[in-house]
Design a protein around this motif. Structure first.
Motif, short mmCIF file in Angstrom:
data_model
loop_
_atom_site.label_atom_id
_atom_site.label_comp_id
_atom_site.label_asym_id
_atom_site.label_seq_id
_atom_site.Cartn_x
_atom_site.Cartn_y
_atom_site.Cartn_z
N ASP A 59 -8.56 -43.43 23.14
CA ASP A 59 -9.25 -42.75 24.07
C ASP A 59 -8.70 -41.45 24.55
OD1 ASP A 59 -9.56 -46.00 25.81
OD2 ASP A 59 -11.18 -44.77 24.77
N ILE A 60 -7.28 -41.37 24.12
CA ILE A 60 -6.61 -39.93 24.51
C ILE A 60 -5.80 -39.55 23.20
CG2 ILE A 60 -6.26 -40.68 26.72
CD1 ILE A 60 -3.53 -41.67 26.17
N ALA A 61 -6.46 -39.27 22.16
CA ALA A 61 -5.92 -38.96 20.87
C ALA A 61 -5.23 -37.31 20.61
CB ALA A 61 -6.70 -39.32 19.75
N GLU A 62 -6.13 -36.76 21.54
CA GLU A 62 -5.62 -35.08 21.50
C GLU A 62 -4.19 -34.81 21.81
OE1 GLU A 62 -8.21 -32.76 23.85
OE2 GLU A 62 -7.17 -31.01 23.55
N GLY A 63 -3.80 -34.24 20.82
CA GLY A 63 -2.25 -33.81 21.01
C GLY A 63 -1.20 -34.70 20.25
N TYR A 64 -1.94 -35.75 19.61
CA TYR A 64 -1.10 -36.93 18.65
C TYR A 64 -1.65 -36.92 17.25
CZ TYR A 64 -0.14 -38.54 23.54
OH TYR A 64 0.56 -38.66 24.71
N SER A 65 -0.88 -37.39 16.35
CA SER A 65 -1.27 -37.80 15.04
C SER A 65 -0.67 -38.82 14.57
CB SER A 65 -0.98 -36.54 13.97
OG SER A 65 0.17 -36.33 13.91
N VAL A 66 -1.04 -39.49 13.50
CA VAL A 66 -0.55 -40.97 12.95
C VAL A 66 -0.96 -40.83 11.52
CG1 VAL A 66 -1.02 -42.33 15.07
CG2 VAL A 66 -2.79 -42.25 13.48
N SER A 67 -0.15 -41.81 10.81
CA SER A 67 -0.45 -42.16 9.66
C SER A 67 -0.23 -43.85 9.28
CB SER A 67 0.68 -41.10 8.76
OG SER A 67 1.97 -41.63 8.73
N ARG A 68 -0.89 -44.31 8.23
CA ARG A 68 -0.59 -45.38 7.90
C ARG A 68 -0.83 -45.70 6.41
NH1 ARG A 68 -2.49 -50.66 9.80
NH2 ARG A 68 -0.90 -52.07 9.41
#
Lengths: 112, 111
Positions: A59-68
């Motif tokens: 819901d609030i992904a803006e400004g974040y990043s991830v990896s898997r």
């Protein structure tokens, strides 16, 4: 012992800086999740991943990043684009559909 | 209507009291439900899972009412150590999605 390990426990970010929060699990769970919790608020979903090399925005992904890249690991980067990053960040993992999620003990992020 | 709603409280009760919290959900297709306990500045910890009509574990009983779309948590003989925030979580019954959490109900048990 099996569980979810988050590090660091406390993190301070300078203006314009990217920081990465670590989350590792040895529960052999396929799914992993990142939540943000602000004081007196509920859990808001940032990103989640059901399998390696795949993840979806919450819901609030803006400004974040991830990896898997590995099943055990799901790091979260708080980028400089996230203007209000001060919060309690919780990582969770789960063993599939209709199963509960289990949480790590969280990382508290503050701005210097 | 919000997907998962809880009365934020706080519920202030004396030791030994019985207290109940409700949690309403909007998706009638939801199949699994969970109660978590969260202590101040700590992570949520799973308290109970509810897959059918209900579940009981010692002083704690969770019940599901599908017709009215709510689950409840009953705590009998409250202890000081029960003071915490109780979060309700609902599986939206869509493969590949995350649990949806309510904002929690705060319980304070006093002597």
């Amino acid at each position: 012992d099996g569980g979810i390990t988050q590090s660091p426990k406390y993190l301070f970010r300078k203006e314009g800086q990217n920081v990465t929060l670590s989350c590792e699990q040895n529960l052999n769970h396929d799914a992993m999740y990142w939540y943000r919790q602000d004081p007196g608020q509920g859990l808001r979903l940032i990103y989640y991943s059901q399998i390696v090399n795949d993840f979806q925005k919450g819901d609030i992904a803006e400004g974040y990043s991830v990896s898997r890249e590995k099943k055990e690991s799901f790091p979260l980067t708080v980028t400089s684009a996230q203007k209000n990053p001060t919060a309690f960040y919780l990582c969770a993992s789960g063993d599939g559909y209709n199963q509960p999620q289990h949480f790590g003990d969280g990382t508290r992020l503050s701005i210097l | 209507r919000k997907e998962v709603e809880q009365d934020p409280g706080p519920f202030n009760v004396p030791e030994g009291a019985t207290v109940a919290f409700n949690c309403t959900y909007s998706n009638s297709a939801s199949q699994s439900f969970f109660w978590y306990r969260q202590d101040c500045r700590k992570e949520p910890k799973l308290l109970m899972s509810v897959y059918s009509s209900g579940n009981e574990d010692g002083r704690f009983t969770a019940q599901l009412n599908r017709a009215s779309q709510y689950i409840s948590l009953l705590i009998r003989d409250s202890k000081l150590s029960d003071s915490a925030t109780y979060l309700c979580a609902v599986n939206p019954n869509q493969a590949g999605t995350a649990l949806i959490f309510g904002k929690g109900t705060t319980l304070s048990v006093s002597s």
